[in-house]
Design a protein around this motif. Structure first.
Motif, mmCIF file in Angstrom:
data_model
loop_
_atom_site.group_PDB
_atom_site.id
_atom_site.type_symbol
_atom_site.label_atom_id
_atom_site.label_comp_id
_atom_site.label_asym_id
_atom_site.label_seq_id
_atom_site.Cartn_x
_atom_site.Cartn_y
_atom_site.Cartn_z
ATOM 1 N N GLN A 104 25.679 36.578 -24.120
ATOM 2 C CA GLN A 104 25.048 36.452 -25.427
ATOM 3 C C GLN A 104 23.816 37.349 -25.496
ATOM 4 O OE1 GLN A 104 24.274 32.256 -25.872
ATOM 5 N NE2 GLN A 104 26.442 31.708 -25.739
ATOM 6 N N LEU A 105 23.409 37.673 -26.713
ATOM 7 C CA LEU A 105 22.251 38.557 -26.869
ATOM 8 C C LEU A 105 21.019 37.983 -26.183
ATOM 9 C CD1 LEU A 105 22.699 39.685 -30.591
ATOM 10 C CD2 LEU A 105 23.313 40.937 -28.514
ATOM 11 N N GLY A 106 20.917 36.665 -26.181
ATOM 12 C CA GLY A 106 19.774 36.010 -25.547
ATOM 13 C C GLY A 106 19.776 36.092 -24.038
ATOM 14 N N ASP A 107 20.860 36.589 -23.461
ATOM 15 C CA ASP A 107 20.899 36.753 -22.009
ATOM 16 C C ASP A 107 20.182 38.021 -21.560
ATOM 17 O OD1 ASP A 107 24.334 35.534 -21.901
ATOM 18 O OD2 ASP A 107 22.432 34.436 -21.782
ATOM 19 N N ALA A 108 19.852 38.874 -22.487
ATOM 20 C CA ALA A 108 19.156 40.114 -22.139
ATOM 21 C C ALA A 108 17.801 39.780 -21.523
ATOM 22 C CB ALA A 108 18.978 40.982 -23.369
ATOM 23 N N ALA A 109 17.599 40.249 -20.311
ATOM 24 C CA ALA A 109 16.382 39.899 -19.574
ATOM 25 C C ALA A 109 16.398 40.609 -18.232
ATOM 26 C CB ALA A 109 16.296 38.386 -19.355
ATOM 27 N N MET A 110 15.321 40.435 -17.501
ATOM 28 C CA MET A 110 15.279 40.829 -16.093
ATOM 29 C C MET A 110 15.710 39.611 -15.286
ATOM 30 S SD MET A 110 14.440 43.377 -14.049
ATOM 31 C CE MET A 110 13.097 44.397 -14.649
ATOM 32 N N TYR A 111 16.582 39.836 -14.323
ATOM 33 C CA TYR A 111 17.060 38.754 -13.473
ATOM 34 C C TYR A 111 16.616 38.992 -12.037
ATOM 35 C CZ TYR A 111 19.886 36.972 -17.276
ATOM 36 O OH TYR A 111 20.288 36.428 -18.461
ATOM 37 N N PHE A 112 16.037 37.949 -11.454
ATOM 38 C CA PHE A 112 15.546 38.033 -10.087
ATOM 39 C C PHE A 112 16.291 37.043 -9.203
ATOM 40 C CE2 PHE A 112 11.961 40.809 -10.582
ATOM 41 C CZ PHE A 112 11.536 40.624 -11.892
ATOM 42 N N CYS A 113 16.670 37.538 -8.052
ATOM 43 C CA CYS A 113 17.244 36.709 -7.006
ATOM 44 C C CYS A 113 16.107 36.294 -6.081
ATOM 45 C CB CYS A 113 18.302 37.527 -6.262
ATOM 46 S SG CYS A 113 19.106 36.719 -4.891
ATOM 47 N N ALA A 114 16.147 35.062 -5.579
ATOM 48 C CA ALA A 114 15.061 34.595 -4.721
ATOM 49 C C ALA A 114 15.600 33.737 -3.584
ATOM 50 C CB ALA A 114 14.037 33.810 -5.536
ATOM 51 N N TYR A 115 14.883 33.749 -2.482
ATOM 52 C CA TYR A 115 15.248 33.015 -1.263
ATOM 53 C C TYR A 115 14.100 32.109 -0.871
ATOM 54 C CZ TYR A 115 16.009 32.405 3.800
ATOM 55 O OH TYR A 115 16.168 31.880 5.046
ATOM 56 N N ARG A 116 14.464 30.903 -0.396
ATOM 57 C CA ARG A 116 13.435 30.020 0.148
ATOM 58 C C ARG A 116 13.992 29.315 1.366
ATOM 59 N NH1 ARG A 116 9.909 25.115 -2.702
ATOM 60 N NH2 ARG A 116 8.433 24.930 -1.000
ATOM 61 N N SER A 117 13.237 29.334 2.456
ATOM 62 C CA SER A 117 13.657 28.656 3.679
ATOM 63 C C SER A 117 13.596 27.149 3.505
ATOM 64 C CB SER A 117 12.752 29.081 4.841
ATOM 65 O OG SER A 117 12.972 28.244 5.958
ATOM 66 N N LEU A 118 14.523 26.447 4.109
ATOM 67 C CA LEU A 118 14.511 24.985 4.054
ATOM 68 C C LEU A 118 13.491 24.413 5.032
ATOM 69 C CD1 LEU A 118 15.991 22.580 2.757
ATOM 70 C CD2 LEU A 118 17.507 22.567 4.734
ATOM 71 N N PHE A 119 13.190 25.173 6.076
ATOM 72 C CA PHE A 119 12.324 24.635 7.127
ATOM 73 C C PHE A 119 10.893 25.128 6.994
ATOM 74 C CE2 PHE A 119 15.629 22.448 9.077
ATOM 75 C CZ PHE A 119 16.760 23.243 9.087
ATOM 76 N N THR A 120 10.733 26.418 6.856
ATOM 77 C CA THR A 120 9.391 26.957 6.607
ATOM 78 C C THR A 120 9.308 27.252 5.127
ATOM 79 O OG1 THR A 120 10.160 29.211 7.051
ATOM 80 C CG2 THR A 120 9.284 27.935 8.900
ATOM 81 N N GLY A 121 9.551 26.230 4.321
ATOM 82 C CA GLY A 121 9.864 26.454 2.906
ATOM 83 C C GLY A 121 8.689 26.648 1.991
ATOM 84 N N ASN A 122 7.616 27.238 2.478
ATOM 85 C CA ASN A 122 6.473 27.413 1.597
ATOM 86 C C ASN A 122 6.503 28.718 0.824
ATOM 87 O OD1 ASN A 122 5.344 24.970 2.417
ATOM 88 N ND2 ASN A 122 4.494 25.939 4.242
ATOM 89 N N GLN A 123 7.323 29.639 1.237
ATOM 90 C CA GLN A 123 7.324 30.942 0.605
ATOM 91 C C GLN A 123 8.654 31.220 -0.080
ATOM 92 O OE1 GLN A 123 5.745 34.199 2.932
ATOM 93 N NE2 GLN A 123 4.981 32.786 4.450
ATOM 94 N N PHE A 124 8.551 31.867 -1.217
ATOM 95 C CA PHE A 124 9.710 32.364 -1.939
ATOM 96 C C PHE A 124 9.725 33.886 -1.806
ATOM 97 C CE2 PHE A 124 11.145 28.692 -4.447
ATOM 98 C CZ PHE A 124 10.068 27.833 -4.302
ATOM 99 N N TYR A 125 10.881 34.427 -1.527
ATOM 100 C CA TYR A 125 11.022 35.878 -1.433
ATOM 101 C C TYR A 125 11.917 36.339 -2.586
ATOM 102 C CZ TYR A 125 9.187 35.153 3.239
ATOM 103 O OH TYR A 125 8.393 34.797 4.299
ATOM 104 N N PHE A 126 11.408 37.292 -3.347
ATOM 105 C CA PHE A 126 12.111 37.757 -4.531
ATOM 106 C C PHE A 126 12.656 39.168 -4.339
ATOM 107 C CE2 PHE A 126 11.352 34.653 -7.880
ATOM 108 C CZ PHE A 126 10.355 33.873 -7.326
ATOM 109 N N GLY A 127 13.795 39.431 -4.972
ATOM 110 C CA GLY A 127 14.287 40.787 -5.071
ATOM 111 C C GLY A 127 13.501 41.543 -6.133
ATOM 112 N N THR A 128 13.859 42.818 -6.299
ATOM 113 C CA THR A 128 13.140 43.678 -7.229
ATOM 114 C C THR A 128 13.649 43.560 -8.662
ATOM 115 O OG1 THR A 128 14.600 45.474 -6.576
ATOM 116 C CG2 THR A 128 12.434 45.372 -5.512
#
Lengths: 115, 111
Positions: A83-107
C-alpha cells in the motif's frame, strides 16, 4: 559486537504487489530477537514485526511476514499487497537475549511504493 | 500504557553552544534507555544506553555525554556543539528482552 547488514539501500514495488526486503546478521549467540522497524517520513520509528530466534515458526503480522533462516543468519521481510502507506525506510535490528541491553540496527532500506 | 516523551522536536544551535535534550518515559519502571543518532539518509548509531540510575554506557566517544538522574529520565548533553553533531536524535526505551520503543526524535541543526 553483532553486525546487521541490509544490502538493499533502495527498493520499489507496485501498489498491491509483494516485495521482500533482505537482512543478514552476524552472531555467535543461539538465542536472540530480531525486529523490523518502519520509519515513515515523520521519522517516528514503528515496530513492524518481531521474531524470537528460538521459535522456528516465522512471525506474521497481517500483510507483513518474515522468512527467518537461523542457520543462514537471514531475516527477510515480506510485504504483501503493498500500500502507499508502506513507503518508508525499513530497518532490521538484532537484540541478544542474554546481554540484551543493546540493539544493533542495519543501515536501512528505503521502500518506494509506485501507484 | 507506556509512553515516551522527547523534546524539543527541533533545535537550531550555534557552534560552541551547549546542548540538552531530554527524554522521559511513563508507565514503566527501571527501563533500559537509549540515545541514538541518525545522520541524513543513514542508519541508527547507538550513542549511549543506561540500565539504571547513574549507569551510563558509551558506545561512541565524542563530545556528547548522557545522564540518568531519575529512573525514567535520560538526558543527552554537550558542553560545546560541533557542526558534525547535527542530525536526528532518537531516545528509546525497552524492558526485558523485548522491542525498543522510540520517541518522536529531535532534529538538531548546528550552524
Amino acid at each position: 559486537a553483532q553486525t546487521v547488514t541490509q544490502s538493499q539501500p533502495e527498493m520499489s514495488v507496485q501498489e498491491a504487489e509483494t516485495v521482500t526486503l533482505s537482512c543478514t546478521y552476524d552472531t555467535s549467540e543461539s538465542d536472540y530477537y530480531l525486529f523490523w522497524y518502519k520509519q515513515p517520513p515523520s521519522r517516528q520509528m514503528i515496530l513492524v514485526i518481531r521474531q524470537e530466534a528460538y521459535k522456528q515458526q516465522n512471525a506474521t503480522e497481517n500483510r507483513f511476514s518474515v522468512n527467518f533462516q537461523k542457520a543462514a543468519k537471514s531475516f527477510s521481510l515480506k510485504i504483501s499487497d503493498s500500500q502507499l502507506g508502506d513507503a518508508a525506510m525499513y530497518f532490521c535490528a538484532y537484540r541478544s537475549l542474554f546481554t540484551g541491553n543493546q540493539f544493533y540496527f542495519g543501515t536501512g532500506t528505503s521502500l518506494t511504493v509506485i501507484p | 500504557s507506556q509512553t515516551i516523551h522527547q523534546w524539543p522536536a527541533t533545535l537550531v544551535q550555534p557552534v560552541g553552544s551547549p546542548l540538552s535534550l531530554e527524554c522521559t518515559v511513563e508507565g514503566t519502571s527501571n527501563p533500559n534507555l537509549y540515545w541514538y543518532r541518525q545522520a541524513a539518509g543513514r542508519g541508527l548509531q547507538l550513542l549511549f544506553y543506561s540500565v539504571g540510575i547513574g549507569q551510563i554506557s558509551s558506545e561512541v566517544p565524542q563530545n556528547l555525554s548522557a545522564s540518568r538522574p531519575q529512573d525514567r529520565q535520560f538526558i543527552l548533553s554537550s558542553k560545546k556543539l560541533l557542526l558534525s553533531d547535527s542530525g536526528f536524535y532518537l531516545c528509546a526505551w525497552s524492558v526485558s528482552a523485548v522491542e525498543a520503543f522510540f520517541g518522536q526524535g529531535t532534529r538538531l541543526t548546528v550552524v
